[in-house]
Design an enzyme around this catalytic site. Sequence first.
Site, mmCIF file in Angstrom:
data_model
loop_
_atom_site.group_PDB
_atom_site.id
_atom_site.type_symbol
_atom_site.label_atom_id
_atom_site.label_comp_id
_atom_site.label_asym_id
_atom_site.label_seq_id
_atom_site.Cartn_x
_atom_site.Cartn_y
_atom_site.Cartn_z
ATOM 1 N N LYS A 1 0.841 -1.212 0.000
ATOM 2 C CA LYS A 1 0.000 0.000 0.000
ATOM 3 C C LYS A 1 0.872 1.258 0.000
ATOM 4 O O LYS A 1 0.676 2.166 -0.799
ATOM 5 C CB LYS A 1 -0.888 0.004 1.250
ATOM 6 C CG LYS A 1 -1.510 1.361 1.559
ATOM 7 C CD LYS A 1 -2.335 1.353 2.826
ATOM 8 C CE LYS A 1 -1.597 1.599 4.124
ATOM 9 N NZ LYS A 1 -1.310 3.005 4.436
ATOM 10 N N ASN A 2 1.849 1.299 0.907
ATOM 11 C CA ASN A 2 2.620 2.533 1.073
ATOM 12 C C ASN A 2 3.613 2.769 -0.056
ATOM 13 O O ASN A 2 4.115 3.877 -0.216
ATOM 14 C CB ASN A 2 3.328 2.543 2.429
ATOM 15 C CG ASN A 2 2.336 2.764 3.568
ATOM 16 O OD1 ASN A 2 1.179 3.094 3.327
ATOM 17 N ND2 ASN A 2 2.788 2.562 4.800
ATOM 18 N N CYS B 1 -3.977 12.968 12.863
ATOM 19 C CA CYS B 1 -4.756 11.735 12.849
ATOM 20 C C CYS B 1 -4.517 11.032 14.173
ATOM 21 O O CYS B 1 -3.828 11.560 15.053
ATOM 22 C CB CYS B 1 -4.391 10.861 11.666
ATOM 23 S SG CYS B 1 -2.808 10.064 11.814
ATOM 24 N N ARG C 1 1.421 14.837 12.902
ATOM 25 C CA ARG C 1 1.825 14.586 11.521
ATOM 26 C C ARG C 1 1.928 15.852 10.658
ATOM 27 O O ARG C 1 1.192 16.036 9.679
ATOM 28 C CB ARG C 1 0.904 13.552 10.891
ATOM 29 C CG ARG C 1 0.848 12.293 11.744
ATOM 30 C CD ARG C 1 0.195 11.149 11.084
ATOM 31 N NE ARG C 1 1.012 10.584 10.035
ATOM 32 C CZ ARG C 1 0.609 9.593 9.257
ATOM 33 N NH1 ARG C 1 -0.583 9.090 9.400
ATOM 34 N NH2 ARG C 1 1.401 9.112 8.326
ATOM 35 N N ASP D 1 5.124 0.797 12.038
ATOM 36 C CA ASP D 1 3.876 0.182 11.545
ATOM 37 C C ASP D 1 3.706 -1.267 12.009
ATOM 38 O O ASP D 1 2.685 -1.893 11.695
ATOM 39 C CB ASP D 1 3.820 0.258 10.012
ATOM 40 C CG ASP D 1 3.612 1.683 9.514
ATOM 41 O OD1 ASP D 1 3.209 2.542 10.317
ATOM 42 O OD2 ASP D 1 3.868 1.940 8.323
ATOM 43 N N ARG E 1 -8.376 -0.294 5.170
ATOM 44 C CA ARG E 1 -7.494 0.687 4.519
ATOM 45 C C ARG E 1 -6.170 0.047 4.126
ATOM 46 O O ARG E 1 -5.518 0.501 3.188
ATOM 47 C CB ARG E 1 -7.195 1.856 5.475
ATOM 48 C CG ARG E 1 -8.383 2.770 5.734
ATOM 49 C CD ARG E 1 -7.939 3.940 6.592
ATOM 50 N NE ARG E 1 -6.625 4.360 6.172
ATOM 51 C CZ ARG E 1 -5.645 4.765 6.985
ATOM 52 N NH1 ARG E 1 -5.871 4.845 8.269
ATOM 53 N NH2 ARG E 1 -4.478 5.112 6.511
HETATM 54 N N1 EPU Z 1 7.444 14.658 10.319
HETATM 55 C C1 EPU Z 1 7.709 15.976 10.566
HETATM 56 N N2 EPU Z 1 7.551 16.858 9.538
HETATM 57 C C2 EPU Z 1 7.156 16.461 8.296
HETATM 58 C C3 EPU Z 1 6.898 15.117 8.061
HETATM 59 C C4 EPU Z 1 7.056 14.229 9.097
HETATM 60 O O1 EPU Z 1 8.080 16.358 11.671
HETATM 61 O O2 EPU Z 1 7.037 17.323 7.405
HETATM 62 C C5 EPU Z 1 7.610 13.688 11.402
HETATM 63 C C6 EPU Z 1 6.338 12.903 11.682
HETATM 64 O O3 EPU Z 1 5.469 13.605 12.554
HETATM 65 C C7 EPU Z 1 6.899 11.642 12.278
HETATM 66 C C8 EPU Z 1 8.170 11.424 11.473
HETATM 67 O O4 EPU Z 1 8.522 12.706 10.961
HETATM 68 O O5 EPU Z 1 7.226 11.855 13.635
HETATM 69 C C9 EPU Z 1 8.065 10.441 10.336
HETATM 70 O O6 EPU Z 1 6.913 10.720 9.545
HETATM 71 P P1 EPU Z 1 6.870 10.421 7.996
HETATM 72 O O7 EPU Z 1 6.715 11.708 7.257
HETATM 73 O O8 EPU Z 1 8.004 9.544 7.617
HETATM 74 O O9 EPU Z 1 5.500 9.619 7.860
HETATM 75 P P2 EPU Z 1 4.623 9.549 6.537
HETATM 76 O O10 EPU Z 1 5.503 9.627 5.365
HETATM 77 O O11 EPU Z 1 3.509 10.543 6.642
HETATM 78 C C10 EPU Z 1 4.680 6.990 6.181
HETATM 79 C C11 EPU Z 1 3.681 5.869 6.140
HETATM 80 C C12 EPU Z 1 3.176 5.578 7.543
HETATM 81 C C13 EPU Z 1 4.380 5.224 8.425
HETATM 82 C C14 EPU Z 1 5.396 6.372 8.399
HETATM 83 C C15 EPU Z 1 6.664 6.071 9.171
HETATM 84 C C16 EPU Z 1 2.651 6.062 3.965
HETATM 85 C C17 EPU Z 1 1.440 6.338 3.174
HETATM 86 N N3 EPU Z 1 2.561 6.239 5.273
HETATM 87 O O12 EPU Z 1 3.967 8.129 6.671
HETATM 88 O O13 EPU Z 1 2.332 4.437 7.443
HETATM 89 O O14 EPU Z 1 3.956 4.994 9.743
HETATM 90 O O15 EPU Z 1 5.773 6.641 7.033
HETATM 91 O O16 EPU Z 1 7.270 4.930 8.675
HETATM 92 O O17 EPU Z 1 3.665 5.660 3.437
HETATM 93 C C18 EPU Z 1 0.521 3.066 7.972
HETATM 94 O O18 EPU Z 1 0.701 2.460 6.902
HETATM 95 O O19 EPU Z 1 -0.263 2.640 8.869
HETATM 96 C C19 EPU Z 1 1.213 4.325 8.206
HETATM 97 C C20 EPU Z 1 0.812 5.206 9.122
#
Ligand code: EPU
Length: 427
Positions: free
Chosen positions: A22-23, A116, A121, A312, A404
Amino acid sequence: MDTFVIQGGATLRGTVRVHGSKNAALPQIAAALLTDEPVTLRDVPRLSDIRNMVHLMEALGCPATRDGDSLTITTADPTLSLAHYDIVRTMRASVCVLGPLLAKRGQARVSLPGGCNIGDRPVDLHIRGLRALGADIHIDEGYIVAAGKLRGAHIFMGGPFGSTVLGTANVMCAATLADGQTVLESAACEPEIADLADLLAAMGARITGAGTPRIVIEGVNELHSADHRVIADRIEAGTYILAAAITRGDVTLENCPTDALWAALDRLAEMGVSLETLDNADRLRQTVRITRTNELKPTLITTQPHPGFPTDLQAQIMALLCLSNGNSTITEKIFPDRFLHVAELLRMGAQLVRNGPTVVISGADELIGAPVMASDLRASAGLVLAGLAARGTTIVNRVYHLDRGYEQMDLVLQNLGATIERVPEKA
Ligand code: EPU
């Protein structure tokens, strides 16, 4: 809202084929915005998050057609650039249309996703990276409004919790069409980023280093059509490995991305769960057998960016540790508040104490079935695993969270011998 009703105690036995990730698929669907030619993705899972992304792409003038496990995205109207709040709020990953829209269409108006259940986030690192590429970005009525011509830059992608996966995806996509060279330092190393780079390379992008903290992108004038198979879902694989472990099962996983799971497999080996490789296939698509016969040993877990232990899988391994023979800890270093499952596991007789980002788990002899409330995708998976091992009946409410990210989890588990039933909302 559907519920799962689980009678615990069955030992899981049989074979599961892991679906496409998915991701990985979500940012790849968004990357189709980078070309006017069709992009075909294979092994795209049938999940509500994927349907939401397809819906968003339609709203951006890029309809998709499904043929079995393949999805082909074409561009019908390249003038659209609005990602409306009504769609984005249903799925945070919608934000990964921002970089592709800006790079290809010169402008984007994308709703800020908001928080969320797993934390605030923010998307500040996405915005900072795109600004470094020369985009003019401001916030207007809850929307990220971005415009401008992009040029290569040297960009540090790290933040307070390490790098950002979707932020890296956004900036990497945008840089493929920027003028000149972009270097991303402290880029996310997740396998989903390496797979996105493989798709972009198949579309004509020039990228090296994806999957490492330093990604170098040489901008090109345009990208073209591609046909790409999405990598297997490491979190789905890890969840079914843990399901086998928690039920003292004997489960074979096909299409298992072993190479993307070393941190989890290392902890499981320490706990006494065995994994045997059954073929010599590519280590991202292996056939493996998981067995567990002995008592589970306790262990220490810290979630980290890849290749560390994935956040995750945190809720799912917590369910397993609830039944280990001793005291364990889990420290969450990616989403320090991602612990809504703790209160629900307590209702099943788990012995847990949370102190900030750390949960101390004292192994119990058994878990006891109870009605529990799923709060997010992975927390729900953890509760299902607990229910599989618990004495009596567990009712997991709000399984739309599971839909999801897990394709027909109830049927997959039934095929392995679990007593699990989906009860539709109206029943
Ligand atoms: N963060 C910031 N600023 C940003 C972006 C992120 O401070 O601009 C922080 C976040 O708050 C968090 C950390 O950096 O503490 C990592 O967040 P990241 O941006 O890597 O998360 P994401 O890209 O939004 C993806 C996955 C998540 C998974 C995370 C971490 C997808 C669609 N989502 O989210 O998956 O938990 O990486 O590995 O790829 C799930 O599948 O259940 C899920 C939540």
